[in-house]
Motif scaffolding. Sequence first.
Motif, PDB file in Angstrom:
ATOM      1  N   THR A  79       0.850  -1.191   0.000  1.00  0.00           N
ATOM      2  CA  THR A  79       0.000   0.000   0.000  1.00  0.00           C
ATOM      3  C   THR A  79       0.881   1.233   0.000  1.00  0.00           C
ATOM      4  O   THR A  79       2.032   1.188   0.455  1.00  0.00           O
ATOM      5  CB  THR A  79      -0.938   0.019   1.228  1.00  0.00           C
ATOM      6  N   LEU A  80       0.353   2.298  -0.545  1.00  0.00           N
ATOM      7  CA  LEU A  80       1.027   3.590  -0.476  1.00  0.00           C
ATOM      8  C   LEU A  80       0.400   4.474   0.596  1.00  0.00           C
ATOM      9  O   LEU A  80       0.931   5.541   0.907  1.00  0.00           O
ATOM     10  CB  LEU A  80       0.960   4.308  -1.827  1.00  0.00           C
ATOM     11  N   ASP A  81      -0.716   4.034   1.166  1.00  0.00           N
ATOM     12  CA  ASP A  81      -1.388   4.804   2.202  1.00  0.00           C
ATOM     13  C   ASP A  81      -0.443   5.003   3.380  1.00  0.00           C
ATOM     14  O   ASP A  81       0.241   4.065   3.819  1.00  0.00           O
ATOM     15  CB  ASP A  81      -2.644   4.080   2.680  1.00  0.00           C
ATOM     16  N   GLY A  82      -0.407   6.213   3.882  1.00  0.00           N
ATOM     17  CA  GLY A  82       0.447   6.513   5.019  1.00  0.00           C
ATOM     18  C   GLY A  82       1.882   6.831   4.668  1.00  0.00           C
ATOM     19  O   GLY A  82       2.673   7.207   5.542  1.00  0.00           O
ATOM     20  N   THR A  83       2.239   6.693   3.392  1.00  0.00           N
ATOM     21  CA  THR A  83       3.609   6.994   2.963  1.00  0.00           C
ATOM     22  C   THR A  83       3.847   8.494   2.977  1.00  0.00           C
ATOM     23  O   THR A  83       2.994   9.270   2.530  1.00  0.00           O
ATOM     24  CB  THR A  83       3.851   6.452   1.545  1.00  0.00           C
ATOM     25  N   GLU A  84       4.994   8.918   3.489  1.00  0.00           N
ATOM     26  CA  GLU A  84       5.311  10.339   3.525  1.00  0.00           C
ATOM     27  C   GLU A  84       5.359  10.904   2.102  1.00  0.00           C
ATOM     28  O   GLU A  84       5.958  10.323   1.210  1.00  0.00           O
ATOM     29  CB  GLU A  84       6.658  10.568   4.212  1.00  0.00           C
ATOM     30  N   GLY A  85       4.699  12.020   1.904  1.00  0.00           N
ATOM     31  CA  GLY A  85       4.669  12.648   0.592  1.00  0.00           C
ATOM     32  C   GLY A  85       3.603  12.107  -0.333  1.00  0.00           C
ATOM     33  O   GLY A  85       3.577  12.466  -1.522  1.00  0.00           O
ATOM     34  N   LEU A  86       2.697  11.262   0.174  1.00  0.00           N
ATOM     35  CA  LEU A  86       1.636  10.698  -0.675  1.00  0.00           C
ATOM     36  C   LEU A  86       0.757  11.808  -1.259  1.00  0.00           C
ATOM     37  O   LEU A  86       0.305  12.701  -0.558  1.00  0.00           O
ATOM     38  CB  LEU A  86       0.769   9.746   0.147  1.00  0.00           C
ATOM     39  N   GLU A  87       0.519  11.739  -2.574  1.00  0.00           N
ATOM     40  CA  GLU A  87      -0.413  12.622  -3.255  1.00  0.00           C
ATOM     41  C   GLU A  87      -1.550  11.789  -3.837  1.00  0.00           C
ATOM     42  O   GLU A  87      -1.312  10.725  -4.406  1.00  0.00           O
ATOM     43  CB  GLU A  87       0.268  13.360  -4.404  1.00  0.00           C
ATOM     44  N   GLU A  88      -2.764  12.309  -3.705  1.00  0.00           N
ATOM     45  CA  GLU A  88      -3.898  11.718  -4.400  1.00  0.00           C
ATOM     46  C   GLU A  88      -4.145  12.521  -5.669  1.00  0.00           C
ATOM     47  O   GLU A  88      -4.187  13.747  -5.638  1.00  0.00           O
ATOM     48  CB  GLU A  88      -5.140  11.707  -3.508  1.00  0.00           C
ATOM     49  N   LEU A  89      -4.293  11.819  -6.772  1.00  0.00           N
ATOM     50  CA  LEU A  89      -4.379  12.447  -8.091  1.00  0.00           C
ATOM     51  C   LEU A  89      -5.787  12.316  -8.648  1.00  0.00           C
ATOM     52  O   LEU A  89      -6.371  11.228  -8.646  1.00  0.00           O
ATOM     53  CB  LEU A  89      -3.397  11.787  -9.061  1.00  0.00           C
ATOM     54  N   ALA A  90      -6.312  13.439  -9.151  1.00  0.00           N
ATOM     55  CA  ALA A  90      -7.620  13.428  -9.806  1.00  0.00           C
ATOM     56  C   ALA A  90      -7.503  13.147 -11.291  1.00  0.00           C
ATOM     57  O   ALA A  90      -8.510  12.904 -11.963  1.00  0.00           O
ATOM     58  CB  ALA A  90      -8.333  14.760  -9.577  1.00  0.00           C
ATOM     59  N   THR A  91      -6.290  13.202 -11.823  1.00  0.00           N
ATOM     60  CA  THR A  91      -6.041  12.933 -13.237  1.00  0.00           C
ATOM     61  C   THR A  91      -5.300  11.608 -13.375  1.00  0.00           C
ATOM     62  O   THR A  91      -4.695  11.113 -12.428  1.00  0.00           O
ATOM     63  CB  THR A  91      -5.210  14.064 -13.852  1.00  0.00           C
ATOM     64  N   ARG A  92      -5.365  11.014 -14.573  1.00  0.00           N
ATOM     65  CA  ARG A  92      -4.655   9.751 -14.839  1.00  0.00           C
ATOM     66  C   ARG A  92      -3.539  10.045 -15.829  1.00  0.00           C
ATOM     67  O   ARG A  92      -3.731  10.783 -16.798  1.00  0.00           O
ATOM     68  CB  ARG A  92      -5.618   8.705 -15.405  1.00  0.00           C
ATOM     69  N   HIS A  93      -2.366   9.419 -15.644  1.00  0.00           N
ATOM     70  CA  HIS A  93      -1.183   9.755 -16.420  1.00  0.00           C
ATOM     71  C   HIS A  93      -0.567   8.516 -17.075  1.00  0.00           C
ATOM     72  O   HIS A  93      -0.419   7.464 -16.439  1.00  0.00           O
ATOM     73  CB  HIS A  93      -0.150  10.426 -15.515  1.00  0.00           C
ATOM     74  N   PHE A  94      -0.224   8.665 -18.359  1.00  0.00           N
ATOM     75  CA  PHE A  94       0.576   7.700 -19.124  1.00  0.00           C
ATOM     76  C   PHE A  94      -0.147   6.394 -19.455  1.00  0.00           C
ATOM     77  O   PHE A  94       0.461   5.494 -20.020  1.00  0.00           O
ATOM     78  CB  PHE A  94       1.890   7.367 -18.401  1.00  0.00           C
ATOM     79  N   ILE A  95      -1.437   6.282 -19.155  1.00  0.00           N
ATOM     80  CA  ILE A  95      -2.187   5.056 -19.444  1.00  0.00           C
ATOM     81  C   ILE A  95      -3.284   5.382 -20.455  1.00  0.00           C
ATOM     82  O   ILE A  95      -4.083   6.295 -20.237  1.00  0.00           O
ATOM     83  CB  ILE A  95      -2.833   4.463 -18.180  1.00  0.00           C
ATOM     84  N   SER A  96      -3.338   4.635 -21.551  1.00  0.00           N
ATOM     85  CA  SER A  96      -4.401   4.855 -22.529  1.00  0.00           C
ATOM     86  C   SER A  96      -5.327   3.656 -22.677  1.00  0.00           C
ATOM     87  O   SER A  96      -6.376   3.776 -23.317  1.00  0.00           O
ATOM     88  CB  SER A  96      -3.808   5.213 -23.899  1.00  0.00           C
ATOM     89  N   GLY A  97      -4.974   2.511 -22.088  1.00  0.00           N
ATOM     90  CA  GLY A  97      -5.903   1.394 -22.210  1.00  0.00           C
ATOM     91  C   GLY A  97      -5.335   0.068 -21.783  1.00  0.00           C
ATOM     92  O   GLY A  97      -4.181  -0.056 -21.363  1.00  0.00           O
ATOM     93  N   ALA A  98      -6.194  -0.930 -21.894  1.00  0.00           N
ATOM     94  CA  ALA A  98      -5.823  -2.319 -21.663  1.00  0.00           C
ATOM     95  C   ALA A  98      -6.633  -3.182 -22.620  1.00  0.00           C
ATOM     96  O   ALA A  98      -7.800  -2.879 -22.909  1.00  0.00           O
ATOM     97  CB  ALA A  98      -6.087  -2.738 -20.219  1.00  0.00           C
ATOM     98  N   ASP A  99      -6.007  -4.231 -23.130  1.00  0.00           N
ATOM     99  CA  ASP A  99      -6.670  -5.186 -24.012  1.00  0.00           C
ATOM    100  C   ASP A  99      -6.689  -6.549 -23.345  1.00  0.00           C
ATOM    101  O   ASP A  99      -5.804  -6.879 -22.539  1.00  0.00           O
ATOM    102  CB  ASP A  99      -5.930  -5.310 -25.349  1.00  0.00           C
ATOM    103  N   VAL A 100      -7.679  -7.365 -23.693  1.00  0.00           N
ATOM    104  CA  VAL A 100      -7.734  -8.746 -23.225  1.00  0.00           C
ATOM    105  C   VAL A 100      -7.810  -9.682 -24.423  1.00  0.00           C
ATOM    106  O   VAL A 100      -8.244  -9.299 -25.512  1.00  0.00           O
ATOM    107  CB  VAL A 100      -8.935  -8.987 -22.293  1.00  0.00           C
ATOM    108  N   LEU A 101      -7.367 -10.905 -24.214  1.00  0.00           N
ATOM    109  CA  LEU A 101      -7.510 -11.942 -25.232  1.00  0.00           C
ATOM    110  C   LEU A 101      -8.897 -12.541 -25.049  1.00  0.00           C
ATOM    111  O   LEU A 101      -9.133 -13.332 -24.129  1.00  0.00           O
ATOM    112  CB  LEU A 101      -6.405 -12.973 -25.065  1.00  0.00           C
ATOM    113  N   ALA A 102      -9.824 -12.096 -25.892  1.00  0.00           N
ATOM    114  CA  ALA A 102     -11.238 -12.424 -25.714  1.00  0.00           C
ATOM    115  C   ALA A 102     -11.692 -13.458 -26.742  1.00  0.00           C
ATOM    116  O   ALA A 102     -11.110 -13.581 -27.828  1.00  0.00           O
ATOM    117  CB  ALA A 102     -12.078 -11.156 -25.844  1.00  0.00           C
TER     118      ALA A 102
END
Length: 397
Positions: A153-176
């Motif tokens: 977990t990152l909870d409780g880590t010094e300097g933790l930021e909660e982000l309202a934006t998402r960065h560097f991720i555009s998707g995920a695919d599955v073998l369907a």
Amino acid sequence: MTTDSTASWTAAFRSAVVSPHETIDLFELRGFAGHTLRQIIRLDGGGSALRIRLTNRYGKEPLHIGGAHLARRTEGSGIDTGTGTPILLGGAAEFTIPAGEEAVSDPVERAVTAGEELALTLWLPDDTGLSTYSAVPLRTGYAVPGNALTAATLDGTEGLEELATRHFISGADVLAPAGTRVAVAFGDSWFEGTGTTPDTDHRFPDLLNDRLRAAGSRGWVVNQGLSANRLLTDEIGERALARLDRDALDTPGATHVLIHFGLNDLGIPGQEAYPDPAPIPTASDLIAGLTALAERIHAAGLTATVTTVGPYKDTVFEGYATPEGIAVAREVNDWIRGADSPFDTYADFAAAVADPADPDRIHDDYDSGDGLHVNDAGAQALADSVDLTGLGIRLAG
């Protein structure tokens, strides 16, 4: 990999991204340097394997990823460490994505299911510059200084930021499985989910997926909504006519495109925040743009569903709602409902959430509070307005 030989890579999660270098900065802009970034992905569909799409599309610096890690999310920033696995690119655990490019990870041999929440953690040792990002993902992300790639977990880590934006991720695919059908919700903030409750998955595409699963659907909807996006002109993100191929037609497994555009074309020109807005388009302008979308969707062999332009008369955004723009919206909606529309089907968003006593405004029960976006109940009303049999996604039976 022991998988069905007839299975194919199919989009199971999408997050439309924008450039941090646009003229208008409506959202948080930032980069990272020496940070661990943990972000949550909720899958719209499942399959026998998974791959992640990472993006540096609008970056001006190479994106150096010192490590990437995927695990099932528990709560908050927590993960089930027993499900953790490295995300590799070309067999390498550490890799760089050049400026302006994107990357698809090596497959992860793991069965995943619709609704599953995964935490993707990135260790970013170098300065990324301003990041390619999704503006309104409505899913809290987390950043901490240092390398915490596999931390439980990152909870409780010094300097933790909660982000309202998402960065560097555009998707995920599955073998369907073969025959899986996917609809791309290609539109503006009414698809991205502005106005609905963060971290609850009450966006319109989420709730439409709930209906599809309840009906035994063999397919699902992925969300390519982009807040403040327009049909005809660039301002926030590339206009719909420019991003259609990349964000909709080229989506793996796509069989159907669902469209909601027009609000920002009509409303943004009246806002002082935009220094050089295009003039309010005519109904003919919007109809021509929507027709072009339909023709290109059909040329790609896909089904096209359009939604009526949502009501917005009482929005709190000064200058957004004008008598001229509202009259254009009415005319466009009449065309969508009529026999001359080139779309295969339509969903009447305007009727679903309008105040019957004043159809140009959102009903109080469905208003998020800004008069422009719907709340959770409004998003449910939008999802309920879609005819599943006409959506183009195969149901059971």
